[in-house]
Scaffold this motif. Structure first.
Motif, PDB file in Angstrom:
ATOM      1  N   PRO A   9       0.818  -1.226   0.000  1.00  0.00           N
ATOM      2  CA  PRO A   9       0.000   0.000   0.000  1.00  0.00           C
ATOM      3  C   PRO A   9       0.848   1.270   0.000  1.00  0.00           C
ATOM      4  O   PRO A   9       0.499   2.251  -0.655  1.00  0.00           O
ATOM      5  CB  PRO A   9      -0.820  -0.110   1.284  1.00  0.00           C
ATOM      6  CG  PRO A   9      -0.850  -1.550   1.608  1.00  0.00           C
ATOM      7  CD  PRO A   9       0.464  -2.099   1.116  1.00  0.00           C
ATOM      8  N   ILE A  10       1.951   1.249   0.715  1.00  0.00           N
ATOM      9  CA  ILE A  10       2.834   2.423   0.744  1.00  0.00           C
ATOM     10  C   ILE A  10       3.468   2.638  -0.622  1.00  0.00           C
ATOM     11  O   ILE A  10       3.550   3.767  -1.118  1.00  0.00           O
ATOM     12  CB  ILE A  10       3.896   2.266   1.846  1.00  0.00           C
ATOM     13  CG1 ILE A  10       3.212   2.200   3.213  1.00  0.00           C
ATOM     14  CG2 ILE A  10       4.919   3.401   1.798  1.00  0.00           C
ATOM     15  CD1 ILE A  10       4.123   1.816   4.341  1.00  0.00           C
ATOM     16  N   GLY A  11       3.892   1.556  -1.235  1.00  0.00           N
ATOM     17  CA  GLY A  11       4.483   1.657  -2.569  1.00  0.00           C
ATOM     18  C   GLY A  11       3.482   2.134  -3.601  1.00  0.00           C
ATOM     19  O   GLY A  11       3.815   2.907  -4.504  1.00  0.00           O
ATOM     20  N   SER A  12       2.236   1.688  -3.482  1.00  0.00           N
ATOM     21  CA  SER A  12       1.192   2.123  -4.414  1.00  0.00           C
ATOM     22  C   SER A  12       0.935   3.622  -4.283  1.00  0.00           C
ATOM     23  O   SER A  12       0.800   4.323  -5.290  1.00  0.00           O
ATOM     24  CB  SER A  12      -0.097   1.352  -4.153  1.00  0.00           C
ATOM     25  OG  SER A  12       0.092  -0.017  -4.403  1.00  0.00           O
ATOM     26  N   GLY A  16       1.888   6.270  -7.196  1.00  0.00           N
ATOM     27  CA  GLY A  16       0.781   7.093  -7.678  1.00  0.00           C
ATOM     28  C   GLY A  16       1.124   8.566  -7.631  1.00  0.00           C
ATOM     29  O   GLY A  16       0.834   9.314  -8.574  1.00  0.00           O
ATOM     30  N   THR A  17       1.747   8.990  -6.552  1.00  0.00           N
ATOM     31  CA  THR A  17       2.155  10.390  -6.420  1.00  0.00           C
ATOM     32  C   THR A  17       3.231  10.745  -7.446  1.00  0.00           C
ATOM     33  O   THR A  17       3.173  11.804  -8.084  1.00  0.00           O
ATOM     34  CB  THR A  17       2.687  10.650  -4.999  1.00  0.00           C
ATOM     35  OG1 THR A  17       1.677  10.276  -4.065  1.00  0.00           O
ATOM     36  CG2 THR A  17       3.056  12.097  -4.809  1.00  0.00           C
ATOM     37  N   VAL A  18       4.188   9.846  -7.616  1.00  0.00           N
ATOM     38  CA  VAL A  18       5.262  10.087  -8.588  1.00  0.00           C
ATOM     39  C   VAL A  18       4.691  10.158  -9.999  1.00  0.00           C
ATOM     40  O   VAL A  18       5.066  11.027 -10.794  1.00  0.00           O
ATOM     41  CB  VAL A  18       6.349   8.995  -8.473  1.00  0.00           C
ATOM     42  CG1 VAL A  18       7.332   9.067  -9.624  1.00  0.00           C
ATOM     43  CG2 VAL A  18       7.075   9.114  -7.148  1.00  0.00           C
ATOM     44  N   SER A  19       3.765   9.252 -10.328  1.00  0.00           N
ATOM     45  CA  SER A  19       3.209   9.236 -11.686  1.00  0.00           C
ATOM     46  C   SER A  19       2.358  10.478 -11.966  1.00  0.00           C
ATOM     47  O   SER A  19       2.247  10.903 -13.112  1.00  0.00           O
ATOM     48  CB  SER A  19       2.395   7.964 -11.920  1.00  0.00           C
ATOM     49  OG  SER A  19       1.259   7.935 -11.100  1.00  0.00           O
ATOM     50  N   GLU A  20       1.754  11.070 -10.948  1.00  0.00           N
ATOM     51  CA  GLU A  20       1.016  12.316 -11.157  1.00  0.00           C
ATOM     52  C   GLU A  20       1.955  13.459 -11.524  1.00  0.00           C
ATOM     53  O   GLU A  20       1.587  14.348 -12.285  1.00  0.00           O
ATOM     54  CB  GLU A  20       0.226  12.691  -9.899  1.00  0.00           C
ATOM     55  CG  GLU A  20      -1.020  11.879  -9.688  1.00  0.00           C
ATOM     56  CD  GLU A  20      -1.800  12.323  -8.461  1.00  0.00           C
ATOM     57  OE1 GLU A  20      -1.370  13.286  -7.792  1.00  0.00           O
ATOM     58  OE2 GLU A  20      -2.825  11.694  -8.176  1.00  0.00           O
ATOM     59  N   HIS A  21       3.165  13.417 -10.989  1.00  0.00           N
ATOM     60  CA  HIS A  21       4.103  14.515 -11.229  1.00  0.00           C
ATOM     61  C   HIS A  21       4.918  14.327 -12.503  1.00  0.00           C
ATOM     62  O   HIS A  21       5.163  15.304 -13.215  1.00  0.00           O
ATOM     63  CB  HIS A  21       5.051  14.688 -10.039  1.00  0.00           C
ATOM     64  CG  HIS A  21       4.365  15.206  -8.818  1.00  0.00           C
ATOM     65  ND1 HIS A  21       3.940  16.497  -8.681  1.00  0.00           N
ATOM     66  CD2 HIS A  21       4.009  14.575  -7.669  1.00  0.00           C
ATOM     67  CE1 HIS A  21       3.362  16.664  -7.508  1.00  0.00           C
ATOM     68  NE2 HIS A  21       3.386  15.496  -6.867  1.00  0.00           N
ATOM     69  N   ILE A  22       5.342  13.106 -12.804  1.00  0.00           N
ATOM     70  CA  ILE A  22       6.222  12.921 -13.965  1.00  0.00           C
ATOM     71  C   ILE A  22       5.550  12.151 -15.096  1.00  0.00           C
ATOM     72  O   ILE A  22       6.141  11.985 -16.160  1.00  0.00           O
ATOM     73  CB  ILE A  22       7.537  12.210 -13.565  1.00  0.00           C
ATOM     74  CG1 ILE A  22       7.284  10.777 -13.087  1.00  0.00           C
ATOM     75  CG2 ILE A  22       8.298  13.015 -12.539  1.00  0.00           C
ATOM     76  CD1 ILE A  22       8.562   9.978 -12.866  1.00  0.00           C
ATOM     77  N   GLN A  25       4.164   6.872 -17.968  1.00  0.00           N
ATOM     78  CA  GLN A  25       5.235   6.191 -18.701  1.00  0.00           C
ATOM     79  C   GLN A  25       6.591   6.419 -18.031  1.00  0.00           C
ATOM     80  O   GLN A  25       7.399   5.490 -17.915  1.00  0.00           O
ATOM     81  CB  GLN A  25       5.273   6.654 -20.149  1.00  0.00           C
ATOM     82  CG  GLN A  25       4.084   6.167 -20.953  1.00  0.00           C
ATOM     83  CD  GLN A  25       4.123   6.641 -22.381  1.00  0.00           C
ATOM     84  OE1 GLN A  25       4.843   7.587 -22.716  1.00  0.00           O
ATOM     85  NE2 GLN A  25       3.337   5.998 -23.238  1.00  0.00           N
ATOM     86  N   ASN A  26       6.835   7.628 -17.591  1.00  0.00           N
ATOM     87  CA  ASN A  26       8.100   7.909 -16.916  1.00  0.00           C
ATOM     88  C   ASN A  26       8.189   7.212 -15.566  1.00  0.00           C
ATOM     89  O   ASN A  26       9.260   6.786 -15.147  1.00  0.00           O
ATOM     90  CB  ASN A  26       8.293   9.410 -16.744  1.00  0.00           C
ATOM     91  CG  ASN A  26       8.546  10.109 -18.065  1.00  0.00           C
ATOM     92  OD1 ASN A  26       9.059   9.507 -18.995  1.00  0.00           O
ATOM     93  ND2 ASN A  26       8.174  11.367 -18.136  1.00  0.00           N
ATOM     94  N   ALA A  27       7.057   7.083 -14.874  1.00  0.00           N
ATOM     95  CA  ALA A  27       7.048   6.385 -13.588  1.00  0.00           C
ATOM     96  C   ALA A  27       7.362   4.902 -13.775  1.00  0.00           C
ATOM     97  O   ALA A  27       8.119   4.314 -13.002  1.00  0.00           O
ATOM     98  CB  ALA A  27       5.706   6.556 -12.901  1.00  0.00           C
ATOM     99  N   VAL A  28       6.789   4.291 -14.826  1.00  0.00           N
ATOM    100  CA  VAL A  28       7.073   2.879 -15.111  1.00  0.00           C
ATOM    101  C   VAL A  28       8.534   2.722 -15.523  1.00  0.00           C
ATOM    102  O   VAL A  28       9.200   1.761 -15.120  1.00  0.00           O
ATOM    103  CB  VAL A  28       6.112   2.342 -16.198  1.00  0.00           C
ATOM    104  CG1 VAL A  28       6.502   0.949 -16.632  1.00  0.00           C
ATOM    105  CG2 VAL A  28       4.688   2.354 -15.679  1.00  0.00           C
TER     106      VAL A  28
END
Length: 70
Positions: A9-12, A16-22, A25-28
């Motif tokens: 859950p912490i990783g999700s 999620g927060t990282v993918s909203e900012h970058i 595709q960049n998060a993956v």
């Protein structure tokens, strides 16, 4: 097993927060690069550990008994 399930859950939330900012595709891509880096670190560590300490120490008495004299 429980530590892995407890951290998901912490990783999700984090990814999620990282993918909203970058972006997704960049998060993956970032996750893949991190996985490759961690894997390379572990391989390097395992190779050093293997070279530092042999897994099986040869027993000289067994080697002498196994040799054939003609």
């Amino acid at each position: 097993m429980m530590a892995n399930a407890g951290m998901q859950p912490i990783g999700s939330l984090l990814i999620g927060t990282v993918s909203e900012h970058i972006g997704v595709q960049n998060a993956v891509l970032l996750q893949g690069l991190l996985a490759l880096g961690i894997g390379a670190f572990h391989v390097r560590h395992l190779r050093k550990a293997r070279l530092a300490k042999p897994l099986i120490k040869p027993n000289p008495t067994v080697v002498q008994e196994a040799t054939l004299t003609v």
